[in-house]
Design an enzyme around this catalytic site. Sequence first.
Site, short mmCIF file in Angstrom:
data_model
loop_
_atom_site.label_atom_id
_atom_site.label_comp_id
_atom_site.label_asym_id
_atom_site.label_seq_id
_atom_site.Cartn_x
_atom_site.Cartn_y
_atom_site.Cartn_z
N LYS A 45 -6.70 10.43 10.91
CA LYS A 45 -7.56 9.24 10.82
C LYS A 45 -6.73 7.98 11.08
CE LYS A 45 -6.85 9.04 5.80
NZ LYS A 45 -7.45 9.34 4.47
N ARG A 139 -15.57 8.15 -5.68
CA ARG A 139 -15.44 7.56 -4.36
C ARG A 139 -16.34 8.38 -3.45
NH1 ARG A 139 -9.89 7.33 -0.87
NH2 ARG A 139 -10.68 9.41 -0.44
N TYR A 267 6.68 -22.85 8.96
CA TYR A 267 5.50 -23.52 8.40
C TYR A 267 5.74 -23.93 6.96
CZ TYR A 267 2.24 -22.37 12.18
OH TYR A 267 1.57 -22.29 13.37
N MET A 315 1.96 -15.79 12.46
CA MET A 315 1.11 -14.75 13.04
C MET A 315 1.86 -13.92 14.08
SD MET A 315 -2.47 -15.11 15.13
CE MET A 315 -3.35 -15.87 13.78
C1 LIG Z 1 -6.80 10.46 3.95
C2 LIG Z 1 -7.34 11.69 3.35
C3 LIG Z 1 -6.55 12.84 3.28
C4 LIG Z 1 -5.09 12.86 3.64
O1 LIG Z 1 -4.38 12.40 2.51
P1 LIG Z 1 -2.79 12.24 2.57
O2 LIG Z 1 -2.41 11.88 1.20
O3 LIG Z 1 -2.55 11.17 3.56
O4 LIG Z 1 -2.25 13.56 3.00
C5 LIG Z 1 -7.14 14.00 2.80
N1 LIG Z 1 -8.43 14.00 2.41
C6 LIG Z 1 -9.21 12.91 2.43
C7 LIG Z 1 -10.61 13.01 1.97
C8 LIG Z 1 -8.69 11.71 2.89
O5 LIG Z 1 -9.46 10.62 2.92
#
Ligand SMILES: *Cc1c(COP(=O)(O)O)cnc(C)c1O
Length: 387
Positions: A45, A139, A267, A315
């Site tokens: 992801k 969650r 800045y 930036m």
């Molecule tokens: C991001 C995620 C993972 C991977 O977790 P890591 O700690 O990065 O290995 C696994 N399961 C879900 C549901 C996630 O959102």
Amino acid sequence: MTIPLPVARAAGPAEPRLSVDLAAIARNTRRLAERASGELMAVVKADGFGHGAADVARTALAHGATGLGVTSLAEAVSLRDAGLVAPVLSWLNPVGADFGLAAAYDVEVAVPSPAHLAAVAGAPGRIRVHLHVDAGMARDGAEPAEWPALCRAARRAELRGLVEVVGLMGHLGCADRPDDHCNALGRARFAWALDVARTSGLRPRHRHLAATAATLTDPRAHHTMSRVGAGLVGIDPSGTTDLESAMTLTAPLVQVRRVPAGTVVGYGHEHRTTRATHLGLVPLGYADGLPRVAATGATVLVRGARRPVLGQISMDQVVVDLGDRAADPGEQVTVFGPGRDGEPTVAEWARWSGTIPHEIVTGVGARVPRTRVAAPYLRSLDAGTPA
Ligand SMILES: *Cc1c(COP(=O)(O)O)cnc(C)c1O
């Protein structure tokens, strides 16, 4: 007539660069695969945690992973567009997502609620699903109160040929603290969820709870598959295992100037030099992933020495103190890397920023050109990559 191109160049590339070491990702994958009792899903992801989703996916699949995981359907589709044919699971989609894409691109989807199940069952094709239970972090995933009904509805949809339930999944909220009691609660919640699914007549092949931390520290959470993301790219949230960082962020100095004591820098004029020194201008700023909040305490590597950031991070640029040992314009600055040559690490930048390494690696801005250092067995990936 040919116009000669200017060739004035110091050692190293003439622009900022994020270099990704696929050999390190290959070695991390093998270590995780050795530790996992079941299969390994490579979680790619957020563009492979900023390392390039397709590159990380190919590397992980060549070194022990058997499937891929992402959040959105769009991420899953771009893996298919990149030519990846391994199983892909997408686990975070709104009810109104275009689940027709799941069938069209052969993507498995997580189902966290009866409403999602209805949407997936109503989409064309017989979509493979993983029922997702919340293992105690409030969650993503179904609440326990709706889990039995979700399992029964999924079984009915399966019998009608609308979906195929191939997995059950949960996620642990504090696996980075292996001794925390909340892990036992999460494991127990997941065990209960598996029981309920079984009672409903479901017999999915995959049952998965562990991410990187639990894969490295808690075999009781392994079940049939581990979903690992951070570990592939060298981040171990449990702090128990030396994995290899795969990112190096560099840039050439744009300018070097000599300044007297009392010079205000950047800045807000928040920094004033206390001695005559040399200032180096690095063309990377917070838009490129150097958190503005890190300015105090942050360093970079120039000519083998750590040099402090002075003043605010802008930036697009940041000023560093080169001291007496001036470097030349065009010379390489290493912002972070694996740390083998004394450069700061991603973990240090995270500490300076009051965050976790995940946020640093996923925060490198899109305008920084990416290059990859391919593993020898992945040479073909190099085709078309500038040297
Ligand atoms: C991001 C995620 C993972 C991977 O977790 P890591 O700690 O990065 O290995 C696994 N399961 C879900 C549901 C996630 O959102």
